[in-house]
Design an enzyme around this catalytic site. Structure first.
Site, mmCIF file in Angstrom:
data_model
loop_
_atom_site.group_PDB
_atom_site.id
_atom_site.type_symbol
_atom_site.label_atom_id
_atom_site.label_comp_id
_atom_site.label_asym_id
_atom_site.label_seq_id
_atom_site.Cartn_x
_atom_site.Cartn_y
_atom_site.Cartn_z
ATOM 1 N N GLY A 171 5.875 -2.103 6.533
ATOM 2 C CA GLY A 171 7.259 -2.531 6.692
ATOM 3 C C GLY A 171 8.088 -1.645 7.594
ATOM 4 N N GLU A 172 9.250 -2.173 7.963
ATOM 5 C CA GLU A 172 10.186 -1.433 8.817
ATOM 6 C C GLU A 172 11.363 -0.993 7.925
ATOM 7 O OE1 GLU A 172 10.739 -0.074 11.929
ATOM 8 O OE2 GLU A 172 12.642 0.375 10.952
ATOM 9 N N ASN B 28 -6.200 3.826 15.148
ATOM 10 C CA ASN B 28 -7.253 3.634 14.154
ATOM 11 C C ASN B 28 -7.737 2.178 14.240
ATOM 12 O OD1 ASN B 28 -8.872 4.128 11.968
ATOM 13 N ND2 ASN B 28 -7.231 4.123 10.464
ATOM 14 N N CYS C 253 -1.779 1.742 8.050
ATOM 15 C CA CYS C 253 -1.134 0.832 7.110
ATOM 16 C C CYS C 253 -1.666 -0.584 7.216
ATOM 17 C CB CYS C 253 0.380 0.861 7.290
ATOM 18 S SG CYS C 253 0.922 0.501 8.961
ATOM 19 N N GLU D 64 0.819 -1.216 0.000
ATOM 20 C CA GLU D 64 0.000 0.000 0.000
ATOM 21 C C GLU D 64 0.850 1.262 0.000
ATOM 22 O OE1 GLU D 64 -3.481 -1.797 2.902
ATOM 23 O OE2 GLU D 64 -2.525 0.093 3.392
ATOM 24 N N SER E 130 10.562 6.562 9.070
ATOM 25 C CA SER E 130 9.938 6.253 10.356
ATOM 26 C C SER E 130 10.351 4.858 10.792
ATOM 27 C CB SER E 130 8.421 6.325 10.208
ATOM 28 O OG SER E 130 7.793 5.885 11.398
ATOM 29 N N LEU F 277 7.495 5.766 19.002
ATOM 30 C CA LEU F 277 7.793 5.486 20.406
ATOM 31 C C LEU F 277 6.620 4.760 21.079
ATOM 32 C CD1 LEU F 277 10.111 5.962 22.433
ATOM 33 C CD2 LEU F 277 8.831 7.941 23.249
ATOM 34 N N HIS F 278 5.492 5.411 21.104
ATOM 35 C CA HIS F 278 4.212 4.825 21.562
ATOM 36 C C HIS F 278 4.093 4.462 23.037
ATOM 37 C CE1 HIS F 278 3.833 4.857 17.332
ATOM 38 N NE2 HIS F 278 4.032 3.598 17.052
ATOM 39 N N CYS G 269 -0.669 -3.317 15.131
ATOM 40 C CA CYS G 269 -0.492 -3.009 13.699
ATOM 41 C C CYS G 269 -1.017 -4.120 12.807
ATOM 42 C CB CYS G 269 0.991 -2.768 13.417
ATOM 43 S SG CYS G 269 1.334 -2.506 11.667
#
Ligand code: SAH
Ligand code: SF4
Length: 358
Positions: free
Chosen positions: A172-173, A303, A346, A89, A204, A228-229, A129
């Site tokens: 993805g990372e 979300n 995502c 995406e 990111s 961070l979260h 995620c």
């Protein structure tokens, strides 16, 4: 089936090394990134034999649009199919400077941001995620990363000289695919190509500290965003298992060493989840953690999607959290839920599509 390499995979220098004489590389870049052609046969100023040779070796359209969804705010989410059948995406986001006619229709929207994917799936496995749910499939090549933006330009008739920002915040990372991502950063910024300067590109990461250090040493001139979260290791480990390998202290240390553009700051993304990390105690710890860093904070509404127990935070808690940070002198914005009506977080469009195919 053997798939052809994408022409977008090559830097201009690499192209010049295989296509002689070397000035041809600049011409090819012009056709691909400015004239937006979809076949080598259209490259009229190249000898026919060269066009045929290119056609045998490379593809110019490695991505195919499977579906797109437009949100009310004008953002468009794309699902692309790669040559091996995998899907990723990307999202075209229309930023603040949109202007409207008197009847409320959009006049023009000067500022675009494209959110791109760096891998099919992701290894990191964050609990909140959706991308993580499908596991990891493979890294994207530099050309597949670059082509997401190119196809979005083509689909929206965005002129090649338009100012566009890029964020590596799709699936993805990015730092788990550092080599290809770094190559894409360079290809994007080529003055004969898309001319998207590294200081308009933001990577990111979930916080792979050793890779942040490595990226810093590459000195690409890009901006850094840290997902961070959570402000203590215990909670962060639950949300993001990667925190067991790279704890919060190691991330802060890596950020301290990161070369940040004079006028820029490192962005700390903080995904706010109701009753999990939305309290003022978290805001207090966050201020302490960021003390002495050139940092700004972006609060993101969680979300929700079918099957998750996590909940979207209340607006009032979001605002309180933000006010606390602002009062302490920490720059803090709340990310507008762009494209929320098209489920822009995502992984969600892909999930939906896979569901339909089952
Ligand atoms: N892997 C990188 C980049 C891609 S994820 C990273 O984690 O930073 C991009 C952002 O989307 C991250 O900040 C992530 O936390 C956020 N995200 C993931 N799932 C989300 C959801 N359901 N709602 C809102 N944001 C989400
Ligand atoms: Fe991977 Fe980022 Fe999703 Fe975590 S939030 S699973 S790092 S894509």
């Amino acid at each position: 089936m053997q798939t052809k390499q994408a022409i977008q995979d090559l830097t201009k220098d690499e192209l010049a090394n295989i296509i002689k004489p070397s000035f041809r590389a600049k011409q090819i870049y012009n056709w691909v990134y400015h004239k937006h052609v979809n076949s080598f046969s259209q490259m009229e100023n190249l000898p026919k034999a060269m066009r045929n040779e290119l056609d045998e070796k490379f593809t110019i359209t490695p991505l195919e649009i499977v579906s797109k969804q437009e949100s009310r705010d004008g953002s468009i989410k794309y699902l692309f199919r790669l040559p091996d059948g995998s899907t990723v995406e990307s999202v075209l986001l229309l930023m603040r400077e949109a202007q409207y006619h008197e009847d409320g229709t959009l006049k023009h929207h000067r500022r675009y941001t494209v959110c791109i994917s760096s891998q099919v799936g992701c290894k990191v496995g964050c609990a909140f995620c959706l991308t993580a749910k499908g596991g990891f499939v493979r890294d994207l090549s530099a050309g597949e990363i670059v082509s997401q933006v190119l196809e979005i330009y083509k689909d929206n008739n965005i002129p090649s000289n338009h100012r566009v920002n890029l964020v590596y915040m799709g699936m993805g990372e990015p730092l788990d695919n550092l080599e290809n991502v770094a190559k894409a950063v360079k290809i994007f910024s080529d003055m004969d190509g898309m001319s998207i300067s590294p200081n308009r590109q933001t990577i990111s990461t979930s916080g792979l500290s050793s890779k942040i250090e490595k990226l810093g040493k590459m000195d690409l001139g890009i901006n850094l965003a840290i997902s961070l979260h959570a402000v203590d290791d215990e909670l962060r480990e639950q949300l993001m298992p990667i925190n067991k390998a790279y704890n919060i202290a190691s991330i802060i240390e890596a950020v301290r060493n990161f070369p940040v553009n004079q006028r820029k700051k490192v962005l700390f993304e903080y995904l706010v989840i109701k009753d999990v990390n939305d309290g003022i105690d978290s805001a207090k710890k966050l201020v302490k953690l960021l003390n002495g860093l050139k940092a700004k904070v972006n609060l993101i509404y969680f979300n929700p999607y079918p099957g998750t127990d996590f909940k979207r935070p209340d607006d009032k808690d979001m605002r309180k959290f933000q006010e606390y940070l602002l009062n302490k002198g920490v720059l803090c914005t709340i990310r507008e839920s762009k494209g929320l009506d098209i489920s822009a977080a995502c992984g969600q469009l892909r999930e939906q599509k896979l569901g339909e195919e089952k």
